[in-house]
Scaffold this active site. Structure first.
Site, short mmCIF file in Angstrom:
data_model
loop_
_atom_site.label_atom_id
_atom_site.label_comp_id
_atom_site.label_asym_id
_atom_site.label_seq_id
_atom_site.Cartn_x
_atom_site.Cartn_y
_atom_site.Cartn_z
N ASN A 1 -64.52 -12.95 45.05
CA ASN A 1 -64.14 -12.39 43.64
C ASN A 1 -62.95 -13.05 43.03
OD1 ASN A 1 -62.05 -11.64 45.76
ND2 ASN A 1 -62.27 -9.52 44.59
N HIS B 1 -55.54 -1.82 41.88
CA HIS B 1 -55.72 -3.43 41.69
C HIS B 1 -57.01 -3.93 41.17
CE1 HIS B 1 -58.81 -3.93 44.79
NE2 HIS B 1 -58.52 -5.21 44.93
N GLY B 2 -57.74 -3.01 40.72
CA GLY B 2 -59.21 -3.69 40.25
C GLY B 2 -60.27 -2.66 40.08
N ALA B 3 -61.43 -2.79 39.93
CA ALA B 3 -62.63 -1.82 39.78
C ALA B 3 -62.83 -1.27 41.10
CB ALA B 3 -63.84 -2.60 39.18
#
Length: 472
Positions: free
Chosen positions: A201, A395-397
């Site tokens: 990622n 921190h993200g999705a």
């Protein structure tokens, strides 16, 4: 597992033996993991058994299953009462994080040069599983200097400017790094990867500021509507992975001598003050500095390309990690305690006035960088006062499908064509690599950010949209 809904964005797992504290999940109902397909709630409860843990075992809205700790897990242990450090609470990609740069350039100005910029970025960005890097080190002594000095050493060697360090977490380097605790195998894996993106990622993305929610804070960060930005997401490569592997094994061997039992061997740990604890923290700090230098080098190369191709400069907004354990002071039950705060897939979000912030950001709080899944938006947030999880947020999705599941779900489609149909320029990724990271594999990042803000963990500042991406 039974959850008690305390508020629309906060759920509790009540303490039961051998848990020492409750579990707390910050999420909406729609974001809660499927207990059949994802055992991360069980991991939240397991983390609550760690010696010395205080407050609760916390989980962010992007929660999903990980190694030992869930990804999106936050836990703090009290050093003075035998609190432990667990490599599983940091993960394999130590100090994986995000760096955001802002250009004095609008998206419409960039559009005629976008293809050329993306071609140049693709050519200049080493990526993928193997070796290849921006910086060819001369030997072990120079690598040790990277492990001790991080971004500071990179800037000293000409890769960036002093201002960059003011906009880096820890001013570019974690103190107390101890390269002597880094194994020869880890050194071998990291020696030829300093200044490389990796795979999975990780990405380098050219973006534009699509929406500003807080104009004064955005201006303090250096952001404005339609401005071109670059976001870099990478970590400590094979060196960090090997350090985690080595020190999990070492802690498995000594836990018994400290009278520690854990419900999952992936939670192997040792007291912070023990020899094994100190050794891991020294090696972890060295890997963190490697990751900081890695992002510094990639950012420097990107800045040179922008200057050459557009005649405009890039300035650093901020660089922050989301896989780290840090020794911090926090108030717990009315007393200030020295804690080892594990953040795994969770970002430090310092509030306004915090002494660790540079003076130019102290009035507005820390920039918090939240990348979305490929082809979707990313967010810039800021820390808020009195947040409930040791100044931490998402921190993200957050994944909802494994990489294998994501590829299977996308069989027959063309992920590159899907991205290009949205006017997103793609460079350097295989069809499989793109399919692993498409939006269907992730939660909705906007819903994650809404839950984090609703839970009082942070506040939205700006939303960014992708224009082009370089992938491994």
């Amino acid at each position: 597992m039974e959850l008690v809904e305390e508020s629309p964005y906060r759920f509790r797992i009540d303490r039961r033996d051998p848990m020492r504290v409750p579990g707390v999940i910050f999420a909406s109902r729609a974001l809660l993991p499927d207990p059949v397909a994802d055992r991360s709630l069980e991991q939240v409860a397991n983390v609550a058994t760690l010696p010395g843990i205080v407050g609760a075992s916390y989980a962010m809205p992007d929660l999903h299953w990980g190694y030992g700790f869930p990804i999106g897990g936050v836990a703090a242990t009290d050093v003075a009462v035998g609190g432990v450090v667990s490599p599983g609470g940091v993960g394999f990609d130590i100090s994986c994080g995000v760096r955001l740069l802002a250009a004095d350039l609008d998206r419409d100005e960039l559009r005629p040069r976008l293809e050329a910029v993306m071609d140049a970025l693709s050519a200049a960005t080493p990526r993928g599983m193997g070796s290849g890097a921006v910086w060819q080190l001369t030997g072990r002594d120079e690598l040790d200097a990277v492990l001790r000095g991080g971004s500071r050493y990179a800037v000293q060697r000409g890769f960036g400017i002093e201002r960059d360090l003011l906009r880096c977490e820890d001013y570019g380097a974690v103190h107390d790094a101890d390269p002597a605790q880094v194994s020869d195998r880890a050194i071998e894996r990291g020696a030829h990867q300093v200044g490389s993106l990796g795979s999975g990622n990780h990405f380098l993305e050219v973006q534009a500021v699509d929406q500003v929610y807080d104009v004064p804070v955005a201006e303090a960060f250096g952001l404005r509507p339609d401005q071109v930005c670059v976001m870099i997401h990478c970590g400590s490569r094979g060196l960090g992975h090997q350090i985690c592997t080595d020190h999990v094994r070492a802690m498995e061997q000594v836990m018994g001598s400290h009278g520690i039992q854990v419900p999952d061997r992936q939670l192997a740990c040792a007291p912070v003050a023990s020899a094994a604890g100190r050794a891991y923290l020294g090696a972890m700090a060295a890997a963190a500095n490697y990751a900081r230098a890695n992002r510094q080098l990639l950012a420097h190369a990107t800045s040179r390309i922008f200057e050459r191709e557009t005649g405009r400069r890039l300035d650093l907004v901020y660089d922050v990690s989301h896989n780290l354990a840090k020794i911090e002071e926090h108030a717990v039950d009315g007393a200030v305690r020295r804690l080892c705060v594990h953040r795994k897939g969770a970002t430090r979000a310092l509030p306004p006035g915090h002494p660790d912030l540079p003076e130019e950001l102290r009035d507005v709080g820390q920039p918090v960088l939240i990348p979305g899944s490929m082809g979707t938006g990313s967010y810039v947030l800021t820390g808020v006062a009195n947040s409930p999880a040791f100044a931490s947020t998402c921190h993200g999705a957050g994944r909802v499908r494994s990489r294998k599941q994501a590829v299977a779900a996308g069989t027959g489609g063309d992920p590159r064509a899907e991205l290009e149909a949205r006017d997103i320029v793609v460079r350097g990724a295989s069809r499989r690599g793109l399919a692993e990271e498409m939006p269907a594999a992730y939660k909705d990042v906007s819903a994650v950010v809404e839950a984090a803000e609703g839970a009082g963990l942070c506040r939205k500042v700006a939303r960014l949209v992708p224009l082009g991406v370089v992938k491994g």
